[in-house]
Scaffold this active site. Structure first.
Site, short mmCIF file in Angstrom:
data_model
loop_
_atom_site.label_atom_id
_atom_site.label_comp_id
_atom_site.label_asym_id
_atom_site.label_seq_id
_atom_site.Cartn_x
_atom_site.Cartn_y
_atom_site.Cartn_z
N SER A 211 0.86 -1.19 0.00
CA SER A 211 0.00 0.00 0.00
C SER A 211 0.90 1.24 0.00
CB SER A 211 -0.92 -0.01 1.22
OG SER A 211 -0.15 -0.02 2.38
N HIS A 287 -6.55 -0.65 -14.07
CA HIS A 287 -6.87 -0.87 -12.65
C HIS A 287 -7.98 -1.91 -12.49
CE1 HIS A 287 -6.29 1.25 -8.53
NE2 HIS A 287 -6.69 0.00 -8.35
C1 DGY Z 1 -8.36 -1.08 -3.90
O1 DGY Z 1 -9.35 -1.60 -3.40
O2 DGY Z 1 -7.61 -0.34 -3.27
C2 DGY Z 1 -8.16 -1.36 -5.33
O3 DGY Z 1 -6.92 -1.01 -5.79
C3 DGY Z 1 -9.22 -0.64 -6.10
O4 DGY Z 1 -9.03 0.74 -6.00
#
Ligand code: DGY
Length: 331
Positions: A211, A287
């Site tokens: 992340s 994405h």
């Molecule tokens: C998330 O859930 O963070 C995915 O990347 C979709 O934005």
């Protein structure tokens, strides 16, 4: 005036997300395909009890000021939280819910698809099935195999582990991982914890699953690509901002690295004139990580249930924990 709580939804969502909310609330959904403009978002947020959003809809001080004291809960239909000022929400007593876990399988499957496609040069393959190529050369479009390779995972969190478990079936020789701490569960896939540099230098495939946090924006820059093997393939299912995109384009163009598979870019959607589209050693998907019907329905439903819990003053099903935001989920 209605006595029902008002919920603002920033884009169309499946019935699994909207129906439970409509049963108890006054729901307003941004009707256009494009992202809701900031000024419209602020105007529509005034006086609502809950916001159902998705990256990159920014939930910052400005938006929270515009919403005012009625706002009790923000539910994002994502696991990623980079668009939400968590600290400010917390300070104002606004609960924030998100969607961890439900998308792990879908994102891991997409990661494998990108990795296989980049390794076996499918973009070039699709482009030359029109009868103009002879296909006679024994080395025609030869790529790289996963079997026997070293896979480096940046961010061995829930998604990173889901990817590693699947890749085991491809007879990977070794898994390396890096992040902010060693993970006891890495033992399951016999992954070795190493420094970022060691991972770059030794991996045949580098997969970014982490992340985004304050420390890792632009982590993949010129210096990082230089440390990678010239035969290495870079896969990004994290966020576009993890990468200095100009440096990536240069690395792909000059042969500093062999190829890339990107599900995330800066910006999204990627403009049509971006060199990433025309580079034959780079595959870009829009994405799609969590984009399976099953997963998107589960995410929509979980977001709605988080919001309803927040409106009722109950604990959210998946409430954001401070560590997850401050230190990254797995990086
Ligand atoms: C998330 O859930 O963070 C995915 O990347 C979709 O934005």
């Amino acid at each position: 005036m209605s006595a029902h709580p008002r919920v603002l939804i920033t884009r169309s969502v499946p019935p699994a997300g909207i129906d439970p909310l409509k049963a108890e609330c006054d729901v307003w959904v941004w009707p256009e395909e494009d992202q809701i403009p900031v000024e419209e978002f602020k105007k529509r947020a005034a006086g609502v009890t809950a916001i159902f959003c998705h990256p990159p809809d920014m939930i910052n001080r400005d938006l929270l000021d515009a919403a005012g004291p009625s706002l009790k809960v923000v539910g994002t239909m994502s696991v990623g939280l980079e668009h939400i000022d968590i600290t400010e929400c917390r300070r104002r007593g606004i609960k924030v819910g998100h969607c961890p876990n439900v998308l792990n399988d879908a994102v891991a499957e997409l990661t494998i698809a990108l990795l296989l496609s980049a390794a076996r040069r499918l973009k070039e393959g699709y482009a030359c099935t029109n009868g103009e190529e002879t296909w006679q050369n024994a080395l025609f479009l030869c790529g790289h195999e996963i079997s026997g390779s070293t896979i480096g995972i940046v961010g061995l969190g829930r998604i990173g582990m889901a990817v590693a478990r699947r890749l085991q079936a491809f007879k990977v020789a070794k898994f390396l991982y890096t992040g902010n701490s060693q993970k006891s569960y890495a033992e399951e896939v016999k992954a070795e914890f190493v420094s970022f540099d060691k991972l770059l230098e030794n991996s045949d495939f580098v997969i970014a699953c982490c992340s985004i946090n304050a420390n890792n924006r632009g982590l993949f820059n010129k210096a990082a690509f230089k440390k990678m093997k010239k035969s290495a393939i870079f896969i990004n299912v994290s966020r576009g901002v993890l990468v200095n995109q100009d440096d990536l384009i240069e690395a792909l163009t000059t042969g500093e690295i062999y190829g890339a598979g990107l599900d995330v870019t800066t910006p999204e959607p990627l403009p049509p004139d971006s060199p990433l589209h025309s580079l034959m050693n780079c595959l870009v998907t829009p994405h799609l990580g969590s984009a399976s019907l099953k997963t998107r329905n589960e995410m929509a439903s979980l977001t709605a249930r988080n919001i309803l819990a927040g409106i009722r003053g109950e604990d959210l099903l998946r409430c954001v924990v401070v560590q997850a935001f401050d230190f990254g989920q797995g990086f």
